[in-house]
Design an enzyme around this catalytic site. Structure first.
Site, mmCIF file in Angstrom:
data_model
loop_
_atom_site.group_PDB
_atom_site.id
_atom_site.type_symbol
_atom_site.label_atom_id
_atom_site.label_comp_id
_atom_site.label_asym_id
_atom_site.label_seq_id
_atom_site.Cartn_x
_atom_site.Cartn_y
_atom_site.Cartn_z
ATOM 1 N N ASP A 10 28.543 46.870 45.922
ATOM 2 C CA ASP A 10 29.908 46.383 46.144
ATOM 3 C C ASP A 10 30.655 46.524 44.822
ATOM 4 O O ASP A 10 30.045 46.731 43.766
ATOM 5 C CB ASP A 10 29.876 44.913 46.599
ATOM 6 C CG ASP A 10 31.276 44.332 46.809
ATOM 7 O OD1 ASP A 10 32.143 45.045 47.345
ATOM 8 O OD2 ASP A 10 31.511 43.173 46.410
ATOM 9 N N SER A 11 31.969 46.360 44.885
ATOM 10 C CA SER A 11 32.758 46.363 43.654
ATOM 11 C C SER A 11 32.424 45.145 42.794
ATOM 12 O O SER A 11 32.726 45.129 41.611
ATOM 13 C CB SER A 11 34.241 46.350 44.007
ATOM 14 O OG SER A 11 34.515 45.254 44.856
ATOM 15 N N TYR A 42 38.440 46.807 43.279
ATOM 16 C CA TYR A 42 38.709 48.193 43.670
ATOM 17 C C TYR A 42 39.961 48.249 44.572
ATOM 18 O O TYR A 42 40.641 49.257 44.636
ATOM 19 C CB TYR A 42 37.546 48.757 44.500
ATOM 20 C CG TYR A 42 36.297 49.166 43.760
ATOM 21 C CD1 TYR A 42 36.085 48.857 42.414
ATOM 22 C CD2 TYR A 42 35.302 49.876 44.424
ATOM 23 C CE1 TYR A 42 34.907 49.239 41.771
ATOM 24 C CE2 TYR A 42 34.138 50.266 43.794
ATOM 25 C CZ TYR A 42 33.942 49.947 42.475
ATOM 26 O OH TYR A 42 32.777 50.331 41.851
ATOM 27 N N GLY A 43 40.202 47.165 45.283
ATOM 28 C CA GLY A 43 41.161 47.175 46.390
ATOM 29 C C GLY A 43 42.593 47.442 46.025
ATOM 30 O O GLY A 43 43.407 47.802 46.877
ATOM 31 N N CYS A 73 31.132 46.784 50.993
ATOM 32 C CA CYS A 73 32.469 46.646 50.417
ATOM 33 C C CYS A 73 33.451 47.255 51.405
ATOM 34 O O CYS A 73 33.343 48.445 51.742
ATOM 35 C CB CYS A 73 32.513 47.398 49.084
ATOM 36 S SG CYS A 73 34.152 47.434 48.330
ATOM 37 N N THR A 75 36.509 47.941 50.991
ATOM 38 C CA THR A 75 37.388 48.911 50.346
ATOM 39 C C THR A 75 36.708 50.281 50.256
ATOM 40 O O THR A 75 37.281 51.302 50.641
ATOM 41 C CB THR A 75 37.778 48.398 48.945
ATOM 42 O OG1 THR A 75 38.317 47.081 49.092
ATOM 43 C CG2 THR A 75 38.774 49.295 48.281
ATOM 44 N N GLU A 152 37.187 34.778 43.089
ATOM 45 C CA GLU A 152 36.555 35.049 41.790
ATOM 46 C C GLU A 152 36.812 33.903 40.801
ATOM 47 O O GLU A 152 36.039 33.683 39.887
ATOM 48 C CB GLU A 152 37.091 36.361 41.204
ATOM 49 C CG GLU A 152 36.749 37.582 42.039
ATOM 50 C CD GLU A 152 35.508 38.319 41.552
ATOM 51 O OE1 GLU A 152 35.286 38.343 40.339
ATOM 52 O OE2 GLU A 152 34.767 38.851 42.407
ATOM 53 N N CYS A 186 36.911 42.172 54.109
ATOM 54 C CA CYS A 186 36.519 42.265 52.702
ATOM 55 C C CYS A 186 35.350 41.302 52.526
ATOM 56 O O CYS A 186 35.398 40.165 53.021
ATOM 57 C CB CYS A 186 37.696 41.864 51.817
ATOM 58 S SG CYS A 186 37.236 41.528 50.103
ATOM 59 N N THR A 187 34.319 41.761 51.831
ATOM 60 C CA THR A 187 33.092 40.952 51.760
ATOM 61 C C THR A 187 33.229 39.716 50.858
ATOM 62 O O THR A 187 32.319 38.894 50.807
ATOM 63 C CB THR A 187 31.899 41.830 51.319
ATOM 64 O OG1 THR A 187 32.270 42.575 50.157
ATOM 65 C CG2 THR A 187 31.509 42.791 52.420
ATOM 66 N N HIS A 188 34.361 39.581 50.184
ATOM 67 C CA HIS A 188 34.609 38.349 49.414
ATOM 68 C C HIS A 188 35.053 37.184 50.316
ATOM 69 O O HIS A 188 34.921 36.030 49.962
ATOM 70 C CB HIS A 188 35.731 38.558 48.398
ATOM 71 C CG HIS A 188 35.280 39.147 47.090
ATOM 72 N ND1 HIS A 188 34.870 40.449 46.963
ATOM 73 C CD2 HIS A 188 35.197 38.588 45.857
ATOM 74 C CE1 HIS A 188 34.561 40.681 45.696
ATOM 75 N NE2 HIS A 188 34.753 39.561 45.001
HETATM 76 N N1 DGL Z 1 34.383 43.212 48.122
HETATM 77 C C1 DGL Z 1 35.521 44.114 48.137
HETATM 78 C C2 DGL Z 1 35.778 44.529 49.585
HETATM 79 O O1 DGL Z 1 34.975 44.222 50.460
HETATM 80 C C3 DGL Z 1 36.797 43.476 47.630
HETATM 81 C C4 DGL Z 1 37.019 43.383 46.183
HETATM 82 C C5 DGL Z 1 37.769 44.537 45.592
HETATM 83 O O2 DGL Z 1 38.992 44.652 45.751
HETATM 84 O O3 DGL Z 1 37.097 45.297 44.920
HETATM 85 O O4 DGL Z 1 36.775 45.142 49.877
#
Ligand code: DGL
Length: 274
Positions: A10-11, A42-43, A73, A75, A152, A186-188
């Site tokens: 993941d990012s 990354y998004g 991820c 993204t 975060e 998004c996995t967050h």
């Molecule tokens: N975990 C990333 C996702 O699932 C989000 C965080 C990012 O923007 O890198 O999209």
């Protein structure tokens, strides 16, 4: 049977929601995790940059002789596209199809909401994946760029007033449309799941993309006779491109436990050499 590890990346930390589910479903498997914490998020980046980062992440994971790679991820999965199911001779899955399949099977009123990063929502990737399964469904997306920084930075209590306000701001269009299913694309986002659930109400089913890809990977490995035959508990090994201490400190919220494995640092110099 295949006793190689499963590679997950993941990012940042969001992909740990997939690791948590893998540990629950298939505790005997070894897991290699890479979080690109030095370059998260990354998004908000352009497609070419995300593709380049994803290529480096996959090359790093491949070095560990894994039997499957999971892009945990939203993204990365979105820029790669849902058609991507293999990477050379290594089984591969992103989060799009697993989450889309579940959403298609649980919706009753045919209205599915999708929330994700800017890159994910702009790509329309979840909508394409959903319509490839059930073209008649309505998909309503909204990007939630403040969710990742909130997570975060630990604004994760169910009643955190700032998070509640931001949730209302981003989700009110989806609530007004009457979606009965919401993909946390998004996995967050599962980290603020309770706040999202409180706002959307009990009639809306929330789908965690990290959890769904873990279930999908388990089924894929089982169908192809690729599960380990090891009888002991598997090990988790974590790699991060940023501080090992920070990774350890923050992973708890995503795993639901203290970290259960060794953590190593990977330099950006190494990543960009791939
Ligand atoms: N975990 C990333 C996702 O699932 C989000 C965080 C990012 O923007 O890198 O999209």
């Amino acid at each position: 049977m295949n006793n190689n590890a499963i590679g997950v990346f993941d990012s940042g930390l969001g992909g740990l929601t997939c690791v948590k589910e893998l540990n629950k479903l298939i505790p005997n498997e070894n897991i290699i995790y890479f979080g690109d914490n030095a370059r998260v998020p990354y998004g908000a980046r352009g497609k070419e940059t995300i593709l380049e980062y994803a290529r480096q992440d996959i090359a790093f994971i491949k070095k560990h002789n894994v039997k499957m790679i999971i892009a945990a991820c939203g993204t990365v999965s979105s820029v790669l596209g849902s058609g991507k199911t293999s990477d050379g001779d290594i089984a591969f899955s992103g989060v799009l199809l697993p989450a889309a399949q579940t959403a298609c099977s649980v919706t009753k009123n045919g209205k599915i909401g999708v929330i994700g990063t800017d890159a994910t929502i702009k790509s329309g990737s979840y909508g394409k994946a959903i319509r490839s399964i059930r073209p008649e469904l309505t998909v309503i997306g909204n990007s939630c760029p403040l969710f990742v920084p909130l997570v975060e930075n630990g604004f994760t209590d169910r009643d955190n007033p700032v998070t509640k306000l931001v949730v209302e701001q981003y989700l009110s269009p989806l609530k007004k449309e009457g979606v009965d299913t919401l993909i946390l694309g998004c996995t967050h986002y599962p980290i603020i799941r309770d706040t999202i659930a409180d706002y959307m109400g009990e009639n809306v089913t929330l789908i965690s993309s990290g959890e769904e890809v873990a279930k999908y990977a388990y089924n894929m490995l089982m169908r192809n006779d690729m599960l380990t035959d090891g009888e002991e508990a598997g090990t988790n090994t974590y790699y991060t491109s940023d501080s090992v201490e920070l990774f350890e400190e923050n992973a708890h919220a995503f795993l639901g436990n203290s970290i259960n494995g060794k953590i190593y640092k990977v330099g950006i110099d190494e990543l960009i050499s791939y």
